[in-house]
Scaffold this motif. Structure first.
Motif, mmCIF file in Angstrom:
data_model
loop_
_atom_site.group_PDB
_atom_site.id
_atom_site.type_symbol
_atom_site.label_atom_id
_atom_site.label_comp_id
_atom_site.label_asym_id
_atom_site.label_seq_id
_atom_site.Cartn_x
_atom_site.Cartn_y
_atom_site.Cartn_z
ATOM 1 N N LYS A 76 94.423 -17.268 42.736
ATOM 2 C CA LYS A 76 95.849 -17.595 42.792
ATOM 3 C C LYS A 76 96.706 -16.351 43.087
ATOM 4 O O LYS A 76 97.603 -16.375 43.917
ATOM 5 C CB LYS A 76 96.217 -18.192 41.422
ATOM 6 N N GLU A 80 99.178 -15.672 46.213
ATOM 7 C CA GLU A 80 100.617 -15.393 46.040
ATOM 8 C C GLU A 80 101.034 -14.140 46.802
ATOM 9 O O GLU A 80 102.074 -14.110 47.455
ATOM 10 C CB GLU A 80 100.925 -15.205 44.545
ATOM 11 N N PHE A 83 101.265 -14.930 50.547
ATOM 12 C CA PHE A 83 102.491 -15.653 50.923
ATOM 13 C C PHE A 83 103.707 -14.725 50.864
ATOM 14 O O PHE A 83 104.584 -14.781 51.717
ATOM 15 C CB PHE A 83 102.691 -16.878 50.027
ATOM 16 N N LYS A 84 103.725 -13.891 49.851
ATOM 17 C CA LYS A 84 104.840 -12.956 49.705
ATOM 18 C C LYS A 84 104.934 -12.007 50.900
ATOM 19 O O LYS A 84 106.008 -11.653 51.362
ATOM 20 C CB LYS A 84 104.644 -12.146 48.423
ATOM 21 N N SER A 88 100.861 -16.744 57.042
ATOM 22 C CA SER A 88 100.960 -18.207 57.050
ATOM 23 C C SER A 88 99.810 -18.853 57.823
ATOM 24 O O SER A 88 99.828 -20.038 58.109
ATOM 25 C CB SER A 88 102.295 -18.642 57.658
ATOM 26 N N GLU A 103 96.249 -25.841 45.993
ATOM 27 C CA GLU A 103 96.954 -25.797 44.698
ATOM 28 C C GLU A 103 98.094 -24.788 44.698
ATOM 29 O O GLU A 103 99.002 -24.877 43.881
ATOM 30 C CB GLU A 103 95.969 -25.400 43.574
ATOM 31 N N ASN A 104 98.011 -23.790 45.573
ATOM 32 C CA ASN A 104 98.994 -22.693 45.523
ATOM 33 C C ASN A 104 99.782 -22.546 46.819
ATOM 34 O O ASN A 104 100.402 -21.512 47.065
ATOM 35 C CB ASN A 104 98.273 -21.379 45.218
ATOM 36 N N ILE A 105 99.746 -23.585 47.616
ATOM 37 C CA ILE A 105 100.342 -23.507 48.958
ATOM 38 C C ILE A 105 101.861 -23.329 48.886
ATOM 39 O O ILE A 105 102.526 -23.867 48.010
ATOM 40 C CB ILE A 105 99.934 -24.767 49.767
ATOM 41 N N GLN A 106 102.391 -22.524 49.789
ATOM 42 C CA GLN A 106 103.852 -22.334 49.871
ATOM 43 C C GLN A 106 104.268 -22.380 51.341
ATOM 44 O O GLN A 106 103.599 -21.783 52.176
ATOM 45 C CB GLN A 106 104.247 -20.953 49.336
ATOM 46 N N GLY A 107 105.349 -23.033 51.633
ATOM 47 C CA GLY A 107 105.913 -23.033 52.993
ATOM 48 C C GLY A 107 105.010 -23.730 53.991
ATOM 49 O O GLY A 107 104.123 -24.502 53.633
ATOM 50 N N ASN A 108 105.246 -23.428 55.254
ATOM 51 C CA ASN A 108 104.483 -24.061 56.327
ATOM 52 C C ASN A 108 103.317 -23.170 56.737
ATOM 53 O O ASN A 108 103.514 -21.988 56.990
ATOM 54 C CB ASN A 108 105.367 -24.274 57.554
ATOM 55 N N ASN A 149 102.787 -29.388 54.076
ATOM 56 C CA ASN A 149 102.828 -27.935 54.252
ATOM 57 C C ASN A 149 101.963 -27.467 55.430
ATOM 58 O O ASN A 149 102.143 -26.372 55.935
ATOM 59 C CB ASN A 149 102.326 -27.202 52.998
#
Ligand SMILES: Cc1ncc(COP(=O)(O)O)c(C=O)c1O
Length: 338
Positions: A76, A80, A83-84, A88, A103-108, A149
């Motif tokens: 995880k 993170e 993504f930060k 992508s 489980e930890n997906i962010q954005g596209n 996503n």
């Protein structure tokens, strides 16, 4: 001052090699681990993407948006950070890494699922075969298509490095994949061969034709083709310039080792060509500077008898130049010329 063995990279030749693959593919994603210095030239001089396998590698590159991150037992926290940093684009090869991402997906994101192909010439035991079985892929694709996503979805495979025989990819894909209407990319990995003493030349044209044929077929279904060359781009623009430090009988000892300059000699079983070597004549063994019996660059190289202090130059030496600190060997200097 005594000169030391070093790598010399021609920037112009790096770009020439890149252009050859750019011409036959929609997207070139250079496999960064093959040679980091070559990668930095490509980052500046071209708009290619990169295959990146660690956060440390990512930190060396300026544009995380151009990086495809290859998951391998990630967690995880690592996701993170990625993504930060703005990554992508991801490639996953097993269900645990995929679930961790979901489980930890962010954005596209863009996502490639690695698929295992039948490897006819890879013997189990020495090589791990990565990827989902095609049946698993065929089940996953419709499900992942529902994930809002995931904006772009594709299939990835990679056969093996210095692949000279298994390029009938279209037939294998047709046999394996059901959902061509649901994918945006097919990534055919790397494996394009470079020229070495122990490999036949002249096969490249046939391989390029197969790749072009595959690209046409994919494009006709609105699918983009990605290629991930490492060796093909990095090998030929680089020479390994060494100095002869001893000659006895027909043994030539040089001032570096396979362990800090050419691990690929025994890892991938390649034999580097030598500048000005002959097809026959007096045969020399070219030995590295450690006391290990495996420290041999070439066994029977035909050369005009050199002198101690002369230079001995290996050609096409730029792929997989990672090194070890065996016998406290140091990393070689790298210089870049235009
Ligand atoms: C997934 C993947 N893509 C591309 C490459 C680059 O391969 P090559 O240097 O043979 O082109 C590798 C090398 O191991 C790889 O594992």
């Amino acid at each position: 001052m005594m000169s030391k063995a070093r790598f010399i990279i021609s920037k112009k030749k790096v770009i020439e090699q890149y252009k050859k693959v750019q011409d036959i593919s929609d997207i070139v994603s250079y496999s960064y681990k093959t040679n980091y210095d070559v990668g930095k030239i490509l980052e500046k001089e071209t708009n290619c993407d990169f295959c990146v396998h660690s956060i440390e590698s990512l930190n060396q590159l300026k544009y995380p948006k151009r990086c495809w991150f290859f998951a391998q037992a990630w967690n995880k926290k690592e996701i993170e950070i990625l993504f930060k940093k703005g990554v992508s684009k991801f490639v996953v090869d097993n269900i645990n890494d995929l679930n961790m991402l979901l489980e930890n997906i962010q954005g596209n994101i863009s996502l490639l699922l690695r698929m295992r192909l039948k490897e006819h010439t890879v013997h189990t035991g020495k090589h791990f075969v990565y990827g989902f079985y095609s049946e698993e892929i065929n089940k996953l694709i419709p499900k992942l298509k529902q994930n809002k996503n995931i904006k772009e979805l594709g299939i990835h495979f990679h056969r093996k490095t210095q692949n000279v025989s298994e390029w009938s990819l279209k037939e294998e894909l047709e046999d394996s994949i059901k959902h061509f209407d649901k994918i945006d990319f097919v990534d055919i990995g790397g494996g394009l061969p470079a020229v070495y003493k122990n490999y036949r030349v002249g096969i490249l044209q046939g391989i390029f034709s197969k790749i072009i044929e595959l690209k046409k077929w994919l494009n006709s279904q609105n699918i983009k083709m990605i290629i991930e060359p490492g060796r093909f781009i990095a090998a030929s623009p680089v020479i390994l310039e060494t100095n002869i430090v001893n000659i006895y009988k027909n043994n030539i000892v040089i001032d570096c080792s396979v362990f800090n300059a050419a691990m690929d000699t025994f890892v991938a079983h390649i034999r580097l060509k030598i500048k000005n070597e002959r097809e026959k004549g007096e045969a020399f063994t070219i030995k590295g500077c450690t006391p290990d019996s495996m420290d041999i660059f070439r066994y029977r190289a035909y050369l005009d008898r050199p002198d101690i202090g002369d230079k001995l130059v290996f050609l096409n030496a730029g792929a997989y130049t990672y090194s070890s600190d065996f016998c406290n060997l140091q990393k070689l200097d790298v210089i870049i010329v235009n």
